[in-house]
Design a protein around this motif. Structure first.
Motif, PDB file in Angstrom:
ATOM      1  N   ARG A   1     -14.439  -0.119  -1.987  1.00  0.00           N
ATOM      2  CA  ARG A   1     -15.178   0.133  -0.744  1.00  0.00           C
ATOM      3  C   ARG A   1     -14.688   1.412  -0.065  1.00  0.00           C
ATOM      4  N   GLU A   2     -13.374   1.644  -0.098  1.00  0.00           N
ATOM      5  CA  GLU A   2     -12.836   2.866   0.490  1.00  0.00           C
ATOM      6  C   GLU A   2     -13.433   4.107  -0.175  1.00  0.00           C
ATOM      7  N   ARG A   3     -13.493   4.100  -1.504  1.00  0.00           N
ATOM      8  CA  ARG A   3     -14.041   5.267  -2.201  1.00  0.00           C
ATOM      9  C   ARG A   3     -15.531   5.399  -1.927  1.00  0.00           C
TER      10      ARG A   3
ATOM     11  N   GLU B   1       0.838  -1.198   0.000  1.00  0.00           N
ATOM     12  CA  GLU B   1       0.000   0.000   0.000  1.00  0.00           C
ATOM     13  C   GLU B   1       0.879   1.257   0.000  1.00  0.00           C
TER      14      GLU B   1
ATOM     15  N   ARG C   1     -17.074   4.599   0.827  1.00  0.00           N
ATOM     16  CA  ARG C   1     -17.216   5.213   2.151  1.00  0.00           C
ATOM     17  C   ARG C   1     -16.959   6.714   2.087  1.00  0.00           C
ATOM     18  N   GLU C   2     -16.008   7.116   1.267  1.00  0.00           N
ATOM     19  CA  GLU C   2     -15.725   8.543   1.122  1.00  0.00           C
ATOM     20  C   GLU C   2     -16.910   9.268   0.495  1.00  0.00           C
TER      21      GLU C   2
ATOM     22  N   SER D   1      -3.859   9.700  -3.047  1.00  0.00           N
ATOM     23  CA  SER D   1      -5.298   9.868  -3.227  1.00  0.00           C
ATOM     24  C   SER D   1      -5.676  11.338  -3.260  1.00  0.00           C
TER      25      SER D   1
ATOM     26  N   GLN E   1     -11.417  -3.873  -2.037  1.00  0.00           N
ATOM     27  CA  GLN E   1     -11.156  -3.083  -0.840  1.00  0.00           C
ATOM     28  C   GLN E   1     -11.045  -1.601  -1.178  1.00  0.00           C
ATOM     29  N   LYS E   2     -10.340  -1.284  -2.271  1.00  0.00           N
ATOM     30  CA  LYS E   2     -10.183   0.114  -2.669  1.00  0.00           C
ATOM     31  C   LYS E   2     -11.515   0.714  -3.117  1.00  0.00           C
TER      32      LYS E   2
ATOM     33  N   ASP F   1      -3.501   6.014  -6.630  1.00  0.00           N
ATOM     34  CA  ASP F   1      -4.623   5.972  -5.698  1.00  0.00           C
ATOM     35  C   ASP F   1      -5.761   6.815  -6.254  1.00  0.00           C
TER      36      ASP F   1
END
Length: 242
Positions: free
Chosen positions: A110-112, A4, A114-115, A10, A107-108, A78
């Motif tokens: 899902r991160e976006r 990572e 959540r943002e 990002s 996973q990535k 990112d």
């Protein structure tokens, strides 16, 4: 192994008052990927950006993340608005950690997602684009990734675009693609020209990201016809691998 340490950090989404769509591109950079193939991939990543940014609305709404995978999975770009995506000169070597690449891609995404929630942004269904010429030679299988892809796709939370090229493994592709009819995109005859695939994917992203909510979107493409070097291959008998 997952690394990572993104080459490009990002960046937050722009135009938070508009719907957004995330696109994760996972590129096989293992040793079996030829010089011609990786040169074409590098060029098409730049072309992908150019097609989407032709539309000023899509340029604001589409966010992209790029990962590469060989012995390790690397986040090389990112999350950022598509117009901020950098160009790449990817090189190849090592094994193929396909299972972790797909898990990392989800996973990535899902991160976006959540943002987007945190910023009050409405999300269009994200795309996970995976391209590989092989099978997993690190984990030995893609079972964990396939189960999560199935859960996400059947739950309406993601769309998978899987492109096999070279001597890719159809049994592996079948496991990953079973949620959407057990087929995948394939570059014909050992070709390394990915133009049609990237054009189709980019124009699909552009159309979906700028469509009205609930609108049915169709994209004209030669992919899947005799005029294209990219076919849509059924995988139901993938254990034969023929």
């Amino acid at each position: 192994m997952i690394t990572e340490t993104p080459r490009f950090a990002s960046l937050p989404p722009v135009a938070a008052d508009q719907d957004h769509m995330s696109v994760l591109i996972a590129v096989d950079t293992s040793g079996s990927v030829s010089g011609e193939a990786i040169r074409n991939i590098n060029a098409n990543l730049n072309n992908f950006k150019g097609i989407i940014c032709e539309d000023p609305i899509a340029a604001k709404r589409v966010d992209v993340c790029v990962i590469s995978f060989d012995d390790e999975v690397r986040v090389i770009q990112d999350w950022c608005p598509i117009k901020e995506m950098h160009s790449f000169e990817l090189s190849c070597g090592g094994c193929t950690d396909l299972n972790d690449a797909v898990l990392t891609g989800i996973q990535k995404i899902r991160e976006r997602s959540r943002e987007y929630v945190e910023k009050g942004i409405v999300e269009r269904k994200p795309y996970l684009i995976v391209m590989t010429d092989g099978f997993d030679t690190v984990t030995g299988n893609v079972d964990a990734a396939a189960d999560l892809v199935y859960e996400r796709v059947t739950g309406g939370k993601m769309k998978l675009w899987f492109l096999g090229f070279g001597e890719y493994d159809k049994a592996t592709a079948s496991k990953l693609c079973r949620a959407h009819g057990d087929w995948c995109f394939e570059v014909k005859n050992g070709d390394f020209n990915f133009n049609d695939f990237f054009d189709f994917a980019a124009n699909s992203v552009k159309a979906v990201s700028t469509s009205a909510p609930g609108e049915e979107v169709t994209v004209d493409t030669a992919v899947g016809t005799s005029q294209s070097n990219v076919s849509m291959v059924p995988l139901r008998d993938a254990w034969l691998n023929d």
